[in-house]
Design an enzyme around this catalytic site. Structure first.
Site, PDB file in Angstrom:
ATOM      1  N   GLU A  69       0.814  -1.209   0.000  1.00  0.00           N
ATOM      2  CA  GLU A  69       0.000   0.000   0.000  1.00  0.00           C
ATOM      3  C   GLU A  69       0.853   1.266   0.000  1.00  0.00           C
ATOM      4  O   GLU A  69       0.365   2.351   0.323  1.00  0.00           O
ATOM      5  CB  GLU A  69      -0.980  -0.031   1.182  1.00  0.00           C
ATOM      6  CG  GLU A  69      -2.086  -1.046   0.938  1.00  0.00           C
ATOM      7  CD  GLU A  69      -2.999  -1.271   2.128  1.00  0.00           C
ATOM      8  OE1 GLU A  69      -2.606  -0.962   3.266  1.00  0.00           O
ATOM      9  OE2 GLU A  69      -4.106  -1.787   1.906  1.00  0.00           O
ATOM     10  N   HIS A  94      -1.779   2.759   8.816  1.00  0.00           N
ATOM     11  CA  HIS A  94      -2.990   1.996   8.492  1.00  0.00           C
ATOM     12  C   HIS A  94      -3.056   0.765   9.378  1.00  0.00           C
ATOM     13  O   HIS A  94      -2.071   0.023   9.500  1.00  0.00           O
ATOM     14  CB  HIS A  94      -2.988   1.582   7.022  1.00  0.00           C
ATOM     15  CG  HIS A  94      -4.013   0.550   6.681  1.00  0.00           C
ATOM     16  ND1 HIS A  94      -5.352   0.704   6.981  1.00  0.00           N
ATOM     17  CD2 HIS A  94      -3.902  -0.676   6.098  1.00  0.00           C
ATOM     18  CE1 HIS A  94      -6.017  -0.378   6.575  1.00  0.00           C
ATOM     19  NE2 HIS A  94      -5.151  -1.221   6.046  1.00  0.00           N
ATOM     20  N   HIS A 104      -5.925  -2.453  11.083  1.00  0.00           N
ATOM     21  CA  HIS A 104      -7.201  -3.160  11.007  1.00  0.00           C
ATOM     22  C   HIS A 104      -7.875  -3.102  12.378  1.00  0.00           C
ATOM     23  O   HIS A 104      -7.783  -4.035  13.172  1.00  0.00           O
ATOM     24  CB  HIS A 104      -6.980  -4.602  10.554  1.00  0.00           C
ATOM     25  CG  HIS A 104      -6.410  -4.711   9.182  1.00  0.00           C
ATOM     26  ND1 HIS A 104      -5.955  -5.894   8.644  1.00  0.00           N
ATOM     27  CD2 HIS A 104      -6.212  -3.771   8.220  1.00  0.00           C
ATOM     28  CE1 HIS A 104      -5.507  -5.690   7.422  1.00  0.00           C
ATOM     29  NE2 HIS A 104      -5.644  -4.407   7.141  1.00  0.00           N
ATOM     30  N   GLU A 147     -13.432  13.036  24.641  1.00  0.00           N
ATOM     31  CA  GLU A 147     -12.190  13.574  24.090  1.00  0.00           C
ATOM     32  C   GLU A 147     -12.184  13.611  22.560  1.00  0.00           C
ATOM     33  O   GLU A 147     -11.347  14.302  21.962  1.00  0.00           O
ATOM     34  CB  GLU A 147     -11.002  12.747  24.579  1.00  0.00           C
ATOM     35  CG  GLU A 147     -10.938  11.338  24.026  1.00  0.00           C
ATOM     36  CD  GLU A 147      -9.664  10.599  24.421  1.00  0.00           C
ATOM     37  OE1 GLU A 147      -8.608  11.239  24.504  1.00  0.00           O
ATOM     38  OE2 GLU A 147      -9.752   9.384  24.646  1.00  0.00           O
ATOM     39  N   HIS A 202     -12.503  -2.656   6.184  1.00  0.00           N
ATOM     40  CA  HIS A 202     -11.060  -2.874   6.045  1.00  0.00           C
ATOM     41  C   HIS A 202     -10.270  -2.319   7.231  1.00  0.00           C
ATOM     42  O   HIS A 202      -9.422  -3.012   7.787  1.00  0.00           O
ATOM     43  CB  HIS A 202     -10.582  -2.237   4.728  1.00  0.00           C
ATOM     44  CG  HIS A 202      -9.151  -2.479   4.399  1.00  0.00           C
ATOM     45  ND1 HIS A 202      -8.622  -2.279   3.138  1.00  0.00           N
ATOM     46  CD2 HIS A 202      -8.100  -2.879   5.147  1.00  0.00           C
ATOM     47  CE1 HIS A 202      -7.337  -2.567   3.139  1.00  0.00           C
ATOM     48  NE2 HIS A 202      -6.989  -2.918   4.362  1.00  0.00           N
TER      49      HIS A 202
END
Length: 273
Positions: free
Chosen positions: A115, A139, A141, A169, A210
Site C-alpha cells: 500500500e 494503516h 485493522h 475527548e 477494512h
C-alpha cells in the site's frame, strides 16, 4: 547501531504498540514515516549501496528526493521489533517523484508495503495541507471501527457524529471529523487517489470493511489518533449491542460545542445540527 537512532526506535515502537493492540493480524496494516533531513543524515552511514529504481504508478513532485521509513510488503508487524532490517526499510524517492529505491533494510528481496502508493499520495497531500508538518501515515485493522462500517451509512457525517458522541475527548482529538472511503480493492492507485482526496480535509479516513488510515506530525500523535478513534468505536459498538440499538442519552450538539469552546478547537460545523 542503526536501530539505536531515535527515529528508528520510534518507528519500531509504534509497530509493536499496534501489534499489542491486536490491530495487525498476520501481515495486516502498515506504517510509513517521511524523514527529516537531519534524520536522513544520522542514518546515512548505515545505508547500503542503493538498489534499482521501482516506479509506483503514482507521482508527487513535492515528495521528490524525500526518504521514507516503511514496513515491508507481506511482513508481520509482530516481527519488526525482533528483526527491523528484514521487516522494515528506508526508501529514497527519485527526482521526478514517481519511483523509489531501497537504501537500507528490506533485506533478502523484501519490498515496501503493497500500500505504499496509498501512503505516498497521502503523504503528498498532508505535506501540502500542513506546510510540511505531517510526517506519519498509519494503516491498521481496527476491529470495532470495521464493525461500524457494516451498520452505519458510509458517510463522513454519520461516522464523525457517532464517534464524537461516543467519547468526550473525540471532538478535541479530531475536531475536523473523519472521512469515509467505500470498499475498494486495497493496494492500488484507485484507493490511493480516493483516500488522498479525503485527506486534503481530514486527518483520518475510514476504509469500509477494512480498517482505518490516519496521519499526523509524529508517532505519538498519530498513534494516539488511531487509538482514540478505535476506542470510541468500541464504546459505540458496546452501547449499541447492550441497548439493542436504542440509545437513551448521548453527548448533544450543544455539549460538543461547549467542549470545543473549552479546549479551543474548531469543530467541523457541517457535522452538527
Amino acid at each position: 547501531m542503526m536501530t539505536e537512532i531515535p527515529v528508528l526506535r520510534g518507528f519500531i515502537r509504534m509497530c509493536q504498540d499496534g501489534w499489542e493492540q491486536g490491530w495487525h493480524e498476520r501481515n495486516g496494516g502498515n506504517l510509513t514515516y517521511r524523514m527529516k533531513p537531519e534524520e536522513v543524515e544520522a542514518c546515512r552511514p548505515f545505508f547500503n549501496e542503493p538498489r534499482e529504481w521501482n516506479t509506483m504508478g503514482v507521482s508527487a513532485e513535492n515528495l521528490a528526493g524525500e526518504y521514507f521509513i516503511t514496513t515491508g510488503s507481506g511482513k508481520f508487524l509482530r516481527n519488526v521489533q525482533e528483526d527491523p532490517a528484514h521487516n522494515t526499510g528506508i526508501v529514497e524517492i527519485n527526482a521526478a517523484g514517481d519511483a523509489w529505491r531501497i537504501v537500507w533494510g528490506l533485506e533478502d528481496g523484501a519490498r515496501p508495503t503493497s500500500e505504499f502508493p496509498s501512503h505516498f499520495m497521502n503523504h503528498s497531500v498532508r505535506k501540502a495541507a500542513t506546510n510540511g508538518a505531517y510526517r506519519v501515515i498509519y494503516h491498521a485493522h481496527t476491529p470495532n471501527l470495521i464493525a461500524m462500517t457494516y451498520i452505519l451509512p458510509l458517510t463522513a457525517r454519520d461516522f464523525t457524529r457517532a464517534l464524537w458522541q461516543s467519547a468526550t475527548e473525540c471532538p478535541v482529538v479530531f475536531p475536523g471529523g473523519v472521512g469515509v472511503v467505500e470498499w475498494m480493492v486495497p493496494g492500488g492507485a484507485d484507493i490511493a487517489l480516493a483516500t488522498s482526496k479525503l485527506m486534503k480535509q481530514y486527518d483520518a479516513a475510514v476504509w469500509a470493511h477494512h480498517g482505518l488510515f490516519v496521519s499526523g506530525p509524529d508517532f505519538d500523535i498519530t498513534f494516539g489518533l488511531m487509538h482514540t478513534i478505535e476506542k470510541a468505536a468500541q464504546i459505540y459498538m458496546l452501547a449499541m449491542s447492550a441497548s439493542g440499538g436504542k440509545i437513551r442519552q448521548t453527548i448533544t450538539d450543544d455539549n460538543l460545542r461547549a467542549i470545543a469552546k473549552e479546549f479551543g478547537v474548531t469543530l467541523n460545523e457541517e457535522f452538527l445540527n
